[in-house]
Design a protein around this motif. Structure first.
Motif, PDB file in Angstrom:
ATOM      1  N   UNK A  30       5.650  -6.953  13.284  1.00  0.00           N
ATOM      2  CA  UNK A  30       5.603  -7.172  11.832  1.00  0.00           C
ATOM      3  C   UNK A  30       6.041  -8.580  11.434  1.00  0.00           C
ATOM      4  N   UNK A  31       7.019  -9.148  12.162  1.00  0.00           N
ATOM      5  CA  UNK A  31       7.458 -10.511  11.858  1.00  0.00           C
ATOM      6  C   UNK A  31       6.341 -11.518  12.113  1.00  0.00           C
ATOM      7  N   UNK A  32       5.624 -11.352  13.240  1.00  0.00           N
ATOM      8  CA  UNK A  32       4.478 -12.228  13.520  1.00  0.00           C
ATOM      9  C   UNK A  32       3.458 -12.145  12.392  1.00  0.00           C
ATOM     10  N   UNK A  33       3.176 -10.915  11.974  1.00  0.00           N
ATOM     11  CA  UNK A  33       2.169 -10.693  10.931  1.00  0.00           C
ATOM     12  C   UNK A  33       2.592 -11.338   9.613  1.00  0.00           C
ATOM     13  N   UNK A  34       3.854 -11.207   9.250  1.00  0.00           N
ATOM     14  CA  UNK A  34       4.324 -11.782   7.988  1.00  0.00           C
ATOM     15  C   UNK A  34       4.287 -13.311   8.036  1.00  0.00           C
ATOM     16  N   UNK A  35       4.671 -13.909   9.172  1.00  0.00           N
ATOM     17  CA  UNK A  35       4.613 -15.369   9.295  1.00  0.00           C
ATOM     18  C   UNK A  35       3.183 -15.871   9.122  1.00  0.00           C
ATOM     19  N   UNK A  36       2.235 -15.190   9.779  1.00  0.00           N
ATOM     20  CA  UNK A  36       0.832 -15.602   9.672  1.00  0.00           C
ATOM     21  C   UNK A  36       0.332 -15.423   8.239  1.00  0.00           C
ATOM     22  N   UNK A  37       0.730 -14.341   7.616  1.00  0.00           N
ATOM     23  CA  UNK A  37       0.384 -14.066   6.214  1.00  0.00           C
ATOM     24  C   UNK A  37       0.877 -15.196   5.312  1.00  0.00           C
ATOM     25  N   UNK A  38       2.119 -15.632   5.522  1.00  0.00           N
ATOM     26  CA  UNK A  38       2.713 -16.656   4.666  1.00  0.00           C
ATOM     27  C   UNK A  38       2.267 -18.069   5.041  1.00  0.00           C
ATOM     28  N   UNK A  39       1.660 -18.231   6.202  1.00  0.00           N
ATOM     29  CA  UNK A  39       1.199 -19.549   6.625  1.00  0.00           C
ATOM     30  C   UNK A  39      -0.274 -19.789   6.376  1.00  0.00           C
ATOM     31  N   UNK A  40      -0.955 -18.801   5.804  1.00  0.00           N
ATOM     32  CA  UNK A  40      -2.389 -18.905   5.558  1.00  0.00           C
ATOM     33  C   UNK A  40      -2.680 -18.485   4.116  1.00  0.00           C
ATOM     34  N   UNK A  41      -3.951 -18.511   3.756  1.00  0.00           N
ATOM     35  CA  UNK A  41      -4.356 -18.107   2.414  1.00  0.00           C
ATOM     36  C   UNK A  41      -4.847 -16.659   2.385  1.00  0.00           C
ATOM     37  N   UNK A  42      -4.280 -15.822   3.233  1.00  0.00           N
ATOM     38  CA  UNK A  42      -4.536 -14.391   3.135  1.00  0.00           C
ATOM     39  C   UNK A  42      -3.995 -13.876   1.796  1.00  0.00           C
ATOM     40  N   UNK A  43      -4.679 -12.899   1.227  1.00  0.00           N
ATOM     41  CA  UNK A  43      -4.297 -12.378  -0.081  1.00  0.00           C
ATOM     42  C   UNK A  43      -3.350 -11.181   0.005  1.00  0.00           C
ATOM     43  N   UNK A  44      -3.561 -10.348   1.023  1.00  0.00           N
ATOM     44  CA  UNK A  44      -2.740  -9.143   1.183  1.00  0.00           C
ATOM     45  C   UNK A  44      -2.378  -8.952   2.639  1.00  0.00           C
ATOM     46  N   UNK A  45      -1.299  -8.212   2.847  1.00  0.00           N
ATOM     47  CA  UNK A  45      -0.882  -7.805   4.188  1.00  0.00           C
ATOM     48  C   UNK A  45      -0.572  -6.319   4.141  1.00  0.00           C
ATOM     49  N   UNK A  46      -1.137  -5.589   5.099  1.00  0.00           N
ATOM     50  CA  UNK A  46      -0.898  -4.146   5.180  1.00  0.00           C
ATOM     51  C   UNK A  46      -0.367  -3.835   6.572  1.00  0.00           C
ATOM     52  N   UNK A  47       0.870  -3.320   6.629  1.00  0.00           N
ATOM     53  CA  UNK A  47       1.484  -2.935   7.899  1.00  0.00           C
ATOM     54  C   UNK A  47       1.995  -1.509   7.751  1.00  0.00           C
ATOM     55  N   UNK A  48       1.451  -0.600   8.522  1.00  0.00           N
ATOM     56  CA  UNK A  48       1.840   0.793   8.362  1.00  0.00           C
ATOM     57  C   UNK A  48       1.574   1.242   6.936  1.00  0.00           C
ATOM     58  N   UNK A  49       2.594   1.766   6.271  1.00  0.00           N
ATOM     59  CA  UNK A  49       2.465   2.201   4.872  1.00  0.00           C
ATOM     60  C   UNK A  49       2.925   1.143   3.883  1.00  0.00           C
ATOM     61  N   UNK A  50       3.188  -0.064   4.369  1.00  0.00           N
ATOM     62  CA  UNK A  50       3.664  -1.156   3.517  1.00  0.00           C
ATOM     63  C   UNK A  50       2.498  -2.008   3.043  1.00  0.00           C
ATOM     64  N   UNK A  51       2.472  -2.287   1.742  1.00  0.00           N
ATOM     65  CA  UNK A  51       1.393  -3.050   1.119  1.00  0.00           C
ATOM     66  C   UNK A  51       1.992  -4.282   0.457  1.00  0.00           C
TER      67      UNK A  51
END
Length: 612
Positions: A570-591
Motif C-alpha cells: 500500500x505504501x508503494x501504491x500511495x507514493x506512485x499515486x502522489x507522484x503522478x497525475x492519477x485521479x483515484x487510488x483504490x486499495x482493498x475497501x479504501x477509496x
C-alpha cells in the motif's frame, strides 16, 4: 513435500515455493527491493514465500536453483578462447566477477541459505537444474496439458538459446537445442540496442514501435545477418555482433549494413528509420517462430504447445502462432523470463527428479491467474495508509466497485490494488492502473502524465472473458496478456485517405475503433481476458463498468512509472499515486481521491527512476 525454487545473479531474480506440487507463492525480488530487474539474491522474495506458507527454511525439503553456474563459466571461457585475442578487455572485466562470485555460487548459496537456517543440509538439499530445463518446466508443469511440445527461446542459458522438450505426465525430456552464440533472443536484443533502448528491458518497446514502420530491412537481415532454415533453425553471422567478446551488442559492420550508427540515447528523436528497423526485426522474429512451430507440429503428433523464455513474451509473435493453427492449444508461462526459472526449478525437482505424480484439470492451469504474490488484509491496509498520511474513505466492496466504475466512466485514471500481487512482468488486475478505453485522449494522457514514458507505447485491454469475441478477433482465452489480436471489424473505425497517408508517430492520434485507448496503429491489441474464478473483484469491476457504459473493456497498464518496479505494498501504491497525475487510488475497501490529499505529500516521479 516442500520445495523452494530460486533464480538469481543475472536479472529478474525470484523465489517460488511449491507444497505437494501446488504453487503456494512466487515473487520477483524487484517488487520488494524497488530495484528494477533486481539480480541480487532474492532475500525478501524467499522470506515472503516462507511466510506465505507459514514455515521456515528448516521445513523445506529441497532448494532448487534454476541453472548450473559451472556450465555458464565453461561457455564464457570457450567463447573467449574461440575469439582470442579479440575481446580481451571484456574478458578482463568479466573474469574477476566470475572468480569472486559466480563460479563459486554453490558455496555462496550455501552461506546465504544458512542465514535462514544454520543447520541447512545443503549437501543433500541443494539441487541445480539447467537453465532451459527450468524454463521448459515452468511452461509445461503448470499447463493444463498431459502431453505437450515445449519450446523455449531466450538470450542464452548455459549454452542453449533455443530448445525443444517433450512433456508427458510428470516427465519432461529435453530433445535438442540451438547453442550460443546463435540466439533469437540476442538477435532481438541487438536491434533493441541499435534502436537506442536498454537491453533486457527495452525489447517490448521495439515490439510496440514495429507497427509504426514497415519491414523494409527484413530481407537485408536475412541475407546478411541470419540464415534461416525451413524448419526454423538458424545461424547468425557473428561478424556483425559484439556481444561474444565486446562491451556492446553490435559493431561498426552492423551499423554500416544499415547505413547509420546506433541511436545512443533514448531521448534522441525516434525517426521513421528506427520504426522500419523495429518492424523488420519483428517480421524476421515472427518468421523464425512460425517456421519452428510449424516444423514441430509436423514432426510430433501432439496437439499442445507450451512456450517459455524471454522470446515468449513477444505477444505479437504469439498471436501469429495462435492464428496459424499448427497447434490446437497453446499455453505460455506468464513469468516467461528468468523469474519463472525459480518456479521451473522447483517443479523440475518435484515432478521430474523426485518422480512425484502430476495431475491436470482440463482447461485449467495451475498458476491461479498468476496471483501468487503478497496480499494485505483490510486492517493492515488502513494502518499503512494512515501512517503515510493518506486521506481515504472505506466502503464495502460492492460500493467500492460502484464508485470505481463511476469514476472510470468519467475518464478518471485510477490506481487499482486488490488481492495478491502478480508473478511475472504483466499487471493483471492485482496491481494495475486502469482507465476508460473509449477515451481518444487516454493513451497519450496515461503515457505522458502518469507513466512518464514514450507517447507511442500501446496499452492493453482487460476484457470480460465471456465477452472477448465481441471485441477481439481471437478464439482462445488470454488470461496472462500474452496474445495480440485485432479489434473485430464491427468495432473498427475506417480511416480516411488522408489519415492512411500519415507516417510514423503521426498515426498515433487517429482513433481507430470504439476503444481507441487500447487500439494500436495496426488495429491490434494485447489482450487480457478476465475470469471471475481467478480475479472476482476485477471481473466485478469490469461488469459494473459495462452496466454504466455498455463497454466490457478497461485500459490496463502496470501500476508503476517508467523505470520503477510494479507496486507491491500500500505504501508503494500511495507514493506512485502522489507522484503522478492519477485521479483515484483504490486499495482493498479504501477509496482515495487526489483532491482530498495533503498537497505537501505530492512527489515528483517524472525523473525519479532511470529509463527502463
Amino acid at each position: 513435500m516442500r520445495i523452494l525454487g530460486i533464480s538469481a545473479f543475472y536479472h529478474d531474480s525470484a523465489a517460488a515455493l511449491i507444497v505437494d506440487g501446488h504453487i503456494v507463492a512466487a515473487a520477483q525480488e524487484e517488487r520488494f527491493s524497488r530495484k528494477k530487474h533486481d539480480e541480487g539474491f532474492p532475500v525478501q522474495a524467499i522470506s515472503y514465500c516462507l511466510e506465505e506458507a507459514g514455515i521456515s527454511l528448516a521445513d523445506v525439503d529441497y532448494v532448487a536453483f534454476y541453472d548450473k553456474p559451472f556450465l555458464k563459466f565453461e561457455r564464457l571461457l570457450e567463447t573467449y578462447l574461440a575469439f582470442a585475442p579479440k575481446g580481451f578487455r571484456s574478458f578482463q572485466r568479466a573474469l574477476p566477477i566470475w572468480l569472486k562470485e559466480k563460479l563459486f555460487q554453490k558455496d555462496m548459496l550455501r552461506k546465504l541459505l544458512k542465514r535462514y537456517d544454520e543447520n541447512f543440509d545443503w549437501q543433500n538439499k541443494l539441487l541445480f537444474g539447467e537453465h532451459h530445463q527450468s524454463h521448459a518446466a515452468s511452461a509445461y508443469y503448470p499447463s493444463p496439458f498431459d502431453e505437450a511440445v515445449v519450446l523455449t527461446m531466450d538470450g542464452v542459458g548455459e549454452w542453449a538459446t533455443t530448445s525443444l522438450a517433450i512433456g508427458r505426465g510428470n516427465k519432461l525430456e529435453m530433445i535438442r537445442e540451438i547453442h550460443f552464440p546463435h540466439s533469437l533472443g540476442l538477435l532481438y536484443s541487438a536491434f533493441t540496442y541499435y534502436t537506442g533502448f536498454k537491453v533486457n528491458s527495452g525489447e517490448y518497446k521495439v515490439m510496440g514501435l514495429a507497427p509504426y514502420g514497415s519491414p523494409k530491412y527484413a530481407d537485408i537481415i536475412k541475407k546478411h545477418i541470419i540464415d534461416i532454415k525451413d524448419d526454423g533453425s538458424f545461424r547468425m553471422d557473428m561478424s556483425y555482433f559484439d556481444y561474444c567478446t565486446g562491451l556492446t551488442m553490435t559493431n561498426n559492420k552492423f551499423a554500416s549494413l544499415f547505413g547509420r550508427p546506433a541511436r545512443t540515447k533514448e531521448d534522441d528523436e525516434l525517426e521513421q528509420f528506427h520504426m522500419d528497423i523495429a518492424a523488420s526485426v519483428q517480421a524476421v522474429t515472427e518468421e523464425i517462430v512460425l517456421k519452428l512451430t510449424r516444423s514441430l507440429a509436423n514432426e510430433f503428433d501432439i496437439k499442445n504447445l507450451c512456450l517459455a523464455g524471454g522470446v515468449a513474451l513477444n505477444c505479437v509473435a504469439n498471436g501469429k502462432i495462435v492464428k496459424d493453427g499448427s497447434f490446437k492449444n497453446i499455453w505460455i508461462q506468464p513469468a516467461s523470463g528468468d523469474a519463472g526459472g525459480a518456479l521451473g526449478a522447483a517443479q523440475t525437482a518435484y515432478f521430474h527428479h523426485l518422480g512425484m505424480p502430476r495431475t491436470t484439470q482440463a482447461g485449467n492451469d495451475a498458476m491461479q491467474g498468476s496471483y501468487l504474490g503478497p496480499s494485505f488484509d483490510q486492517n493492515d491496509i488502513e494502518e499503512r495508509l494512515k501512517k503515510v498520511g493518506a486521506k481515504f474513505e472505506t466502503f464495502d466492496i460492492t460500493e467500492v466497485i460502484q464508485k470505481t466504475a463511476d469514476a472510470l466512466s468519467n475518464e478518471r485514471a485510477i490506481g487499482w490494488m486488490q488481492g495478491r500481487m502478480e508473478f511475472g512482468p504483466r499487471a493483471l488486475g492485482g496491481r494495475s492502473i486502469i482507465a476508460d478505453p473509449r477515451s481518444a485522449r487516454m493513451q497519450k494522457t496515461l503515457n505522458l502524465k502518469v507513466k512518464y514514458r514514450e507517447s507511442f507505447r500501446p496499452f492493453a485491454p482487460s476484457v470480460l472473458a465471456e465477452d472477448v469475441s465481441d471485441w477481439f478477433d481471437i478464439d482462445c482465452t488470454s488470461p496472462y496478456m500474452l496474445f495480440v489480436a485485432d479489434i473485430v471489424t464491427k468495432r473498427q473505425r475506417q480511416m480516411s485517405d488522408d489519415e492512411r497517408s500519415l507516417f510514423g508517430i503521426e498515426k498515433l492520434n487517429i482513433p481507430r475503433s470504439d476503444i481507441p485507448a487500447v487500439t494500436h496503429v495496426d488495429y491490434s491489441a494485447r489482450i487480457q481476458t478476465v475470469h471471475a474464478q481467478t480475479n472476482s473483484s476485477y471481473h466485478a469491476l469490469i461488469s459494473e463498468f459495462k452496466k454504466i457504459t455498455e463497454c466490457s473493456v478497461l485500459v490496463n497498464t502496470s501500476f508503476n512509472v517508467r523505470g520503477e518496479p510494479i507496486v507491491c505494498t500500500p505504501e508503494d501504491a500511495f507514493r506512485c499515486f502522489m507522484g503522478t497525475e492519477l485521479d483515484n487510488l483504490v486499495i482493498g475497501n479504501c477509496f482515495l481521491r487526489k483532491e482530498d490529499q495533503d498537497e505537501n505529500l505530492k512527489l515528483d516521479y517524472k525523473s525519479a527512476f532511470e529509463l527502463d
